[in-house]
Design an enzyme around this catalytic site. Structure first.
Site: not given
Ligand SMILES: NC(=O)c1ccc[n+]([C@@H]2O[C@H](COP(=O)([O-])OP(=O)(O)OC[C@H]3O[C@@H](n4cnc5c(N)ncnc54)[C@H](O)[C@@H]3O)[C@@H](O)[C@H]2O)c1
Length: 342
Positions: A59, A125, A150, A154
């Site tokens: 992206l 987050s 990070y 956000k």
């Molecule tokens: N898991 C947690 O603890 C948590 C907590 C708070 C917020 N979040 C947020 O939730 C969202 C999803 O988290 P998750 O745990 O599913 O993470 P994850 O790493 O499992 O999934 C994120 C996905 O985004 C893809 N990605 C990253 N950058 C990209 C780019 N430039 N273009 C296309 N794809 C890209 C990655 O390949 C990955 O599959 C994120 O924004 C994360 O910051 C997660």
């Protein structure tokens, strides 16, 4: 109604796709697989009977992102999960995080604007609150000093969406997740970190199964019940369902303003040592762990007031910490069994 999910091959994206499909939405995914494989898409197909298309697109590349939006002009909304999420990695390499998480968001917004996409849901987050002492946090709790690059991505992401939504037609919802844990009850999808995990629960399950020889609890001298950090562990399928509810809320025009924010947590603060005990109890496995120093970037204590999401979205978290640990353990065991059977 078709929804574009970014980061659909990742942990929360995959669980959300299942919930969206179960609620009648069609879904397409965009994921560069920088932090995932397409394995969870197979699990989604087994659970729902629907094959979800993933565009393997970074992206941060506007031209490629534009092409995906052009091909999917009929979408009713975008749920933007794609981001890098590892706090220590962001401390070590801030530019990687600012570039990836902000460029991708800006490109998504440029396309949302050009193609007049009416609805947007953004993954934020609880780290935006920083080290607050006003617990539990409500959405109006002032944004605190970010404890990591990070968290700063956000905070900035939220501000970009707020400014964007003020002057454009898109209706937006920002969801502030607390600590998503656990796996789908089918055992077919779950958290699948590439390489060394950073989040507590995969570290726990990988230690229990023997992938990690010994785990470290970072910090034993915090001003908490037992000296370890306090978090609000919320089951991933509860988080997933909030996205469907958020989208339906926007589609039905129940929103009071163009950009609303919701906390997604259980409301219960649990220490890291209590989470370890909960895991040991449900699995019967004694974890090999040691107490270590504090880790840069970690906040001390955080848990949610989730009243707004309950009242406005009609969202009710269903799953206990014990069942979260049970599903996470079932998932880890299924990953091992898959390796053994190959
Ligand atoms: N898991 C947690 O603890 C948590 C907590 C708070 C917020 N979040 C947020 O939730 C969202 C999803 O988290 P998750 O745990 O599913 O993470 P994850 O790493 O499992 O999934 C994120 C996905 O985004 C893809 N990605 C990253 N950058 C990209 C780019 N430039 N273009 C296309 N794809 C890209 C990655 O390949 C990955 O599959 C994120 O924004 C994360 O910051 C997660």
């Amino acid at each position: 109604m078709k929804v574009l999910v970014t980061g659909g091959c990742g942990y929360i994206g995959a669980h959300t796709i299942v919930d969206l499909i179960n609620n009648g939405f069609d879904v397409v995914s965009v994921d560069s697989n920088i932090r995932s494989t397409t394995q969870l898409l197979d699990g989604i197909e087994k659970i729902t009977g629907k094959k979800v298309r993933n565009y393997k697109v970074d992206l941060c590349n506007l031209e490629d992102t534009h092409a995906v939006f052009h091909e999917n002009r009929d979408i009713v909304g975008v749920i933007h999960f794609a981001a890098l999420k590892t706090v220590p990695e962001s401390v070590a390499d801030p530019l990687l995080y600012f570039h990836n998480n902000l460029t991708s968001l800006i490109n998504v917004l440029k396309c949302v604007k050009e193609f007049n996409v009416p609805n947007l849901v953004f993954s934020s987050s609880c780290s935006v609150y920083g080290n607050t002492t006003a617990l539990p946090v409500v959405e109006e709790t002032p944004i605190g000093e970010a404890q990591s690059p990070y968290a700063r991505t956000k905070q900035m992401g939220e501000q970009i969406i707020e400014d964007y939504s003020r002057v454009n037609n898109t209706q937006s919802i920002i969801l502030r997740y607390f600590n998503p844990v656990g796996a789908h009850s089918s055992g077919l999808i779950g958290e699948l970190p590439l390489g060394k995990p950073d989040n507590l629960v995969p570290v726990i399950t990988q230690t229990a199964i023997g992938k990690i020889p010994k785990m470290t609890v970072f910090g034993s001298d915090y001003d908490t019940r037992d000296g370890s950090c306090v978090r609000d562990y919320i089951h991933v399928t509860d988080i997933a369902n909030a996205h469907t509810k958020a989208l339906q809320y926007l589609i039905n025009h129940n929103n009071a303003s163009n950009c609303e924010i919701f906390n997604l947590g259980t409301g219960n603060g649990v220490t890291v040592l209590e989470a370890i005990k909960a895991f040991e109890k449900i699995s019967g496995v004694k974890l090999n762990y040691t107490m270590g120093p504090r880790r840069p970037g970690d906040v001390i204590s955080i848990y949610a007031n989730n009243s707004r999401a309950k009242e406005k979205l009609g969202w009710i978290p269903q799953i206990s910490i014990e069942d979260s640990m049970r599903t996470a353990w079932q998932w880890e065991v299924s990953l091992r069994d898959k390796v053994l059977s190959n």
